[in-house]
Motif scaffolding. Structure first.
Motif, PDB file in Angstrom:
ATOM      1  N   LYS A  19      84.982  53.901  59.245  1.00 17.70           N
ATOM      2  CA  LYS A  19      84.401  55.160  58.432  1.00 17.70           C
ATOM      3  C   LYS A  19      83.702  55.787  59.416  1.00 17.70           C
ATOM      4  N   GLN A  20      82.797  55.200  60.232  1.00 17.75           N
ATOM      5  CA  GLN A  20      81.840  55.599  60.959  1.00 17.75           C
ATOM      6  C   GLN A  20      82.385  56.190  62.243  1.00 17.75           C
ATOM      7  N   GLN A  21      83.562  55.666  62.689  1.00 13.60           N
ATOM      8  CA  GLN A  21      84.243  56.094  63.947  1.00 13.60           C
ATOM      9  C   GLN A  21      84.723  57.504  63.347  1.00 13.60           C
ATOM     10  N   TRP A  22      85.415  57.524  62.226  1.00 10.28           N
ATOM     11  CA  TRP A  22      85.826  58.851  61.916  1.00 10.28           C
ATOM     12  C   TRP A  22      84.794  59.798  61.737  1.00 10.28           C
ATOM     13  N   ARG A  23      83.596  59.396  61.305  1.00 15.80           N
ATOM     14  CA  ARG A  23      82.349  60.438  60.820  1.00 15.80           C
ATOM     15  C   ARG A  23      81.970  61.036  62.317  1.00 15.80           C
ATOM     16  N   ALA A  24      81.937  60.067  63.295  1.00 13.01           N
ATOM     17  CA  ALA A  24      81.374  60.599  64.437  1.00 13.01           C
ATOM     18  C   ALA A  24      82.488  61.581  65.340  1.00 13.01           C
ATOM     19  N   ALA A  25      83.517  61.652  65.025  1.00 12.92           N
ATOM     20  CA  ALA A  25      84.597  62.498  65.531  1.00 12.92           C
ATOM     21  C   ALA A  25      84.611  63.879  64.892  1.00 12.92           C
ATOM     22  N   GLN A  26      83.777  63.965  64.040  1.00 14.16           N
ATOM     23  CA  GLN A  26      83.831  65.299  63.160  1.00 14.16           C
ATOM     24  C   GLN A  26      82.752  66.429  63.822  1.00 14.16           C
ATOM     25  N   ILE A  27      83.203  67.362  63.875  1.00 14.92           N
ATOM     26  CA  ILE A  27      82.426  68.611  64.769  1.00 14.92           C
ATOM     27  C   ILE A  27      82.013  69.689  63.761  1.00 14.92           C
ATOM     28  N   ARG A  28      80.955  70.267  63.847  1.00 13.02           N
ATOM     29  CA  ARG A  28      80.286  71.239  63.149  1.00 13.02           C
ATOM     30  C   ARG A  28      81.027  72.767  63.577  1.00 13.02           C
ATOM     31  N   HIS A  29      81.731  73.207  62.847  1.00 12.37           N
ATOM     32  CA  HIS A  29      82.515  74.327  63.311  1.00 12.37           C
ATOM     33  C   HIS A  29      81.959  75.815  62.625  1.00 12.37           C
ATOM     34  N   ARG A  30      81.087  75.831  61.733  1.00 14.45           N
ATOM     35  CA  ARG A  30      80.607  76.980  61.171  1.00 14.45           C
ATOM     36  C   ARG A  30      79.158  76.553  60.322  1.00 14.45           C
ATOM     37  N   SER A  31      78.437  77.475  59.953  1.00  8.70           N
ATOM     38  CA  SER A  31      77.139  77.403  59.543  1.00  8.70           C
ATOM     39  C   SER A  31      76.931  77.484  57.849  1.00  8.70           C
ATOM     40  N   TYR A  32      76.567  76.719  57.237  1.00 10.19           N
ATOM     41  CA  TYR A  32      76.526  76.837  55.628  1.00 10.19           C
ATOM     42  C   TYR A  32      75.276  77.959  55.428  1.00 10.19           C
ATOM     43  N   GLY A  33      74.273  77.553  56.234  1.00  2.85           N
ATOM     44  CA  GLY A  33      73.174  78.765  55.968  1.00  2.85           C
ATOM     45  C   GLY A  33      73.634  80.256  56.348  1.00  2.85           C
ATOM     46  N   ASP A  34      74.374  80.438  57.433  1.00  2.00           N
ATOM     47  CA  ASP A  34      74.846  81.796  57.779  1.00  2.00           C
ATOM     48  C   ASP A  34      75.814  82.446  56.931  1.00  2.00           C
ATOM     49  N   GLU A  35      76.748  81.586  56.307  1.00  2.00           N
ATOM     50  CA  GLU A  35      77.837  81.898  55.940  1.00  2.00           C
ATOM     51  C   GLU A  35      77.930  82.059  54.228  1.00  2.00           C
ATOM     52  N   VAL A  36      76.935  80.934  53.624  1.00  2.00           N
ATOM     53  CA  VAL A  36      76.823  80.306  52.415  1.00  2.00           C
ATOM     54  C   VAL A  36      75.758  80.966  51.712  1.00  2.00           C
ATOM     55  N   VAL A  37      74.628  80.120  52.212  1.00  2.00           N
ATOM     56  CA  VAL A  37      73.196  80.376  51.644  1.00  2.00           C
ATOM     57  C   VAL A  37      72.558  81.775  51.772  1.00  2.00           C
ATOM     58  N   SER A  38      73.028  82.582  52.969  1.00  2.00           N
ATOM     59  CA  SER A  38      72.495  83.862  53.278  1.00  2.00           C
ATOM     60  C   SER A  38      73.167  85.043  51.776  1.00  2.00           C
ATOM     61  N   GLN A  39      74.452  84.725  51.440  1.00  2.00           N
ATOM     62  CA  GLN A  39      74.727  85.347  50.454  1.00  2.00           C
ATOM     63  C   GLN A  39      74.323  85.096  49.345  1.00  2.00           C
ATOM     64  N   ILE A  40      73.971  83.683  48.925  1.00  2.00           N
ATOM     65  CA  ILE A  40      73.377  83.361  47.913  1.00  2.00           C
ATOM     66  C   ILE A  40      71.919  83.971  47.749  1.00  2.00           C
ATOM     67  N   GLU A  41      71.169  84.142  48.788  1.00  2.00           N
ATOM     68  CA  GLU A  41      69.870  84.771  48.717  1.00  2.00           C
ATOM     69  C   GLU A  41      69.893  86.112  48.217  1.00  2.00           C
ATOM     70  N   GLU A  42      70.893  86.807  48.657  1.00  2.00           N
ATOM     71  CA  GLU A  42      71.002  88.212  48.573  1.00  2.00           C
ATOM     72  C   GLU A  42      71.327  88.565  46.883  1.00  2.00           C
ATOM     73  N   LEU A  43      71.875  87.255  46.232  1.00  2.00           N
ATOM     74  CA  LEU A  43      72.082  87.588  44.775  1.00  2.00           C
ATOM     75  C   LEU A  43      70.655  87.284  43.969  1.00  2.00           C
ATOM     76  N   LYS A  44      69.869  87.023  44.434  1.00  2.00           N
ATOM     77  CA  LYS A  44      68.579  86.702  43.584  1.00  2.00           C
ATOM     78  C   LYS A  44      67.891  88.041  42.790  1.00  2.00           C
ATOM     79  N   ASN A  45      68.418  89.101  43.326  1.00  2.00           N
ATOM     80  CA  ASN A  45      67.828  90.432  42.684  1.00  2.00           C
ATOM     81  C   ASN A  45      68.647  90.609  41.302  1.00  2.00           C
ATOM     82  N   GLU A  46      69.620  89.805  40.890  1.00  2.00           N
ATOM     83  CA  GLU A  46      70.445  89.980  39.740  1.00  2.00           C
ATOM     84  C   GLU A  46      70.792  88.828  39.083  1.00  2.00           C
TER      85      GLU A  46
END
Length: 305
Positions: A19-46
């Motif tokens: 399981k640790q070998q599997w996890r070590a092979a995984q690569i970060r491809h995109r950003s949760y902050g940039d693609e998801v959290v940023s959109q959530i922040e924009e919803l705070k007005n409503e």
């Protein structure tokens, strides 16, 4: 020739080392902050936005889990639960949930209370994976004392609303990588032989064997069919090994299997499955299909209390 997954020994379940070998092979491809959290922040007005937990998978792998709620929550109104990103690699589940809130959420103010968890598995979202960092599938671990922190956190979020949630729609995808990567990995992890399957081309729904709601499912199928194509049954009249009970609809034992759509005790529940790898569908269509499914689900639940 039988294929073997590159980690582990065929026929032998993984230990922590694999399981640790599997996890070590995984690569970060995109950003949760940039693609998801940023959109959530924009919803705070409503909408009211809050955190309902945090994942800690290491110094640079900490993630806050966000819930979006209707502002001016009214306990006299029905609660509609929308979840996405239980499997992090299923992009339209996350983006579709956010698009629904942005484009249609305000229309339900005063008619329903919305509770939306748009990205249940941010570690998996960044790495485009089905499993979490522990090599667990969150969507088989919505059980008491869940070993998957993503599942445990969502169960805790939903618990105070049980009995008041009228509708729960869980947004998913079925992808070609299910057959090329995730099912072989599952077989290897559990020390079982890999049995090839078939990926359906199109959108379908998973109803609850213990609480079937055929009219509800049909309303969603009719709405989504205006956006993208519905998956046909295979030669055995099945979709992913389950009998097709209506066009584009199969059934699972949601609670027994520890699936997300079984957590709320809602009258109306469903799991969507979009097929993003189809040559007949674009990412925009996949997101739009999820939005169409959510709106149809809510409208049906409001019209049939």
């Amino acid at each position: 020739m039988e294929r073997f997954y590159p980690i582990g020994t065929p026929g032998v379940p993984w230990t922590d080392a694999e399981k640790q070998q599997w996890r070590a092979a995984q690569i970060r491809h995109r950003s949760y902050g940039d693609e998801v959290v940023s959109q959530i922040e924009e919803l705070k007005n409503e909408f009211d936005v809050s955190t309902y937990g945090e994942l800690d998978y290491g110094p640079d792998q900490r993630y806050q889990l966000f819930a979006i709620r209707s502002r001016h929550w009214d306990d006299s109104l029905p609660v509609m639960l929308v979840t996405g990103g239980v499997h992090g690699y299923e992009t339209s589940g996350v983006q579709g949930a956010l698009q629904f809130v942005r484009e249609h959420g305000p229309a339900y103010h005063g008619h329903a209370n919305l509770l939306v968890a748009p990205c249940v598995s941010p570690w998996g979202y960044e790495r485009i994976l089905r499993w979490n960092a522990l090599a667990l599938d969150p969507n088989r671990n919505f059980v008491p004392n869940s070993p998957a922190p993503e599942s445990a956190a969502l169960l805790k979020l939903v618990k105070p609303y049980k009995g008041r949630i009228v509708m729960h729609i869980d947004l998913h995808e079925t992808t070609d990588s299910d057959e090329s990567e995730f099912r072989p990995a599952l077989a290897a992890r559990d020390g079982k032989p890999f049995e090839p399957g078939e990926i359906p081309d199109g959108f379908y729904l998973v109803d609850d064997t213990a609480n079937p709601q055929p009219a509800f499912q049909q309303a969603i199928i009719e709405s989504v069919a205006k956006v993208t194509h519905i998956a046909p049954a295979d030669a055995n009249n099945e979709i992913i090994g389950s009998p097709v009970i209506a066009p584009g609809v199969i059934e699972y034992a949601l609670k027994e299997l520890g699936l997300c759509a079984g957590i709320s005790d809602a009258r109306y529940t469903t799991t969507t499955e979009v097929y993003p790898d189809s040559p007949r569908a674009t990412p925009e269509q996949c997101n739009a299909a999820q939005v169409a499914a959510v709106t149809a689900a809510i409208e049906f639940a409001l019209a049939n209390p």
